[in-house]
Motif scaffolding. Structure first.
Motif, mmCIF file in Angstrom:
data_model
loop_
_atom_site.group_PDB
_atom_site.id
_atom_site.type_symbol
_atom_site.label_atom_id
_atom_site.label_comp_id
_atom_site.label_asym_id
_atom_site.label_seq_id
_atom_site.Cartn_x
_atom_site.Cartn_y
_atom_site.Cartn_z
ATOM 1 N N ARG A 57 -33.447 -15.894 9.898
ATOM 2 C CA ARG A 57 -33.680 -14.984 8.788
ATOM 3 C C ARG A 57 -32.803 -15.365 7.616
ATOM 4 O O ARG A 57 -31.627 -15.716 7.784
ATOM 5 N N LEU A 58 -33.375 -15.271 6.419
ATOM 6 C CA LEU A 58 -32.631 -15.410 5.176
ATOM 7 C C LEU A 58 -32.821 -14.112 4.407
ATOM 8 O O LEU A 58 -33.956 -13.729 4.101
ATOM 9 N N VAL A 59 -31.722 -13.430 4.139
ATOM 10 C CA VAL A 59 -31.794 -12.119 3.499
ATOM 11 C C VAL A 59 -31.085 -12.181 2.151
ATOM 12 O O VAL A 59 -29.861 -12.381 2.095
ATOM 13 N N ALA A 94 -27.748 -14.275 2.873
ATOM 14 C CA ALA A 94 -27.111 -14.322 4.189
ATOM 15 C C ALA A 94 -28.091 -14.867 5.209
ATOM 16 O O ALA A 94 -29.212 -14.366 5.334
ATOM 17 N N ALA A 95 -27.670 -15.895 5.905
ATOM 18 C CA ALA A 95 -28.526 -16.552 6.883
ATOM 19 C C ALA A 95 -28.112 -16.146 8.296
ATOM 20 O O ALA A 95 -26.924 -15.964 8.577
ATOM 21 N N VAL A 102 -25.118 -18.273 0.895
ATOM 22 C CA VAL A 102 -25.259 -18.993 -0.371
ATOM 23 C C VAL A 102 -25.296 -17.963 -1.494
ATOM 24 O O VAL A 102 -25.836 -16.863 -1.324
ATOM 25 N N TYR A 103 -24.723 -18.334 -2.628
ATOM 26 C CA TYR A 103 -24.630 -17.411 -3.751
ATOM 27 C C TYR A 103 -25.279 -18.015 -4.997
ATOM 28 O O TYR A 103 -25.398 -19.236 -5.132
ATOM 29 N N LEU A 104 -25.660 -17.131 -5.904
ATOM 30 C CA LEU A 104 -26.124 -17.564 -7.222
ATOM 31 C C LEU A 104 -25.509 -16.633 -8.258
ATOM 32 O O LEU A 104 -25.874 -15.453 -8.328
ATOM 33 N N GLN A 105 -24.549 -17.157 -9.006
ATOM 34 C CA GLN A 105 -23.947 -16.405 -10.092
ATOM 35 C C GLN A 105 -24.794 -16.626 -11.336
ATOM 36 O O GLN A 105 -24.994 -17.772 -11.758
ATOM 37 N N MET A 106 -25.275 -15.531 -11.909
ATOM 38 C CA MET A 106 -26.160 -15.625 -13.066
ATOM 39 C C MET A 106 -25.502 -14.930 -14.250
ATOM 40 O O MET A 106 -25.266 -13.722 -14.202
#
Length: 116
Positions: free
Chosen positions: A3-5, A23-24, A79-83
């Motif tokens: 799962r990838l949430v 979150a994997a 994994v993160y994504l800062q936008m």
């Protein structure tokens, strides 16, 4: 079950910031290149950014270069994504997946809405 949430989306004004998390679970992704993708209704899903398994290599779509930053914490399988400097055209549902993506790994995504 893998799962990838995704989480962290929301409504923000133009110029604002959000930090997305992915979150994997089900297996470790520490040896995979990971990516963030986005999709608007009726449009193709597009790659936003990807990061190599050790985090040494990143690449970004031209539309987000200089504004978005992808990162990862392999110990947390996240994994993160800062936008930053968000624009109305960044409004989409954002997803994470391996890169290239695995069809069975798509999650529900997280909605990002940027108001002008």
């Amino acid at each position: 079950q893998v799962r990838l949430v995704e989480s962290g989306g929301g409504l923000v004004q133009a110029g604002g910031s959000l930090r997305l998390s992915c979150a994997a679970s089900g297996r470790t992704f520490s040896r995979d290149t990971m990516g963030w993708f986005r999709q608007a209704p009726g449009k193709e899903r597009e790659l936003v950014a990807h990061i190599s398994w050790l985090g040494f290599t990143e690449d970004y779509a031209d539309s987000v270069k200089g504004r978005f930053t992808i990162s990862r914490d392999n110990a947390k399988n996240t994994v993160y994504l800062q936008m930053n400097s968000l624009k109305p055209e960044d409004t989409d549902v954002y997803y994470c997946n391996t890169y290239p993506p695995e069809a069975n790994y798509w999650g529900q995504g997280t909605q990002v809405t940027v108001s002008s």
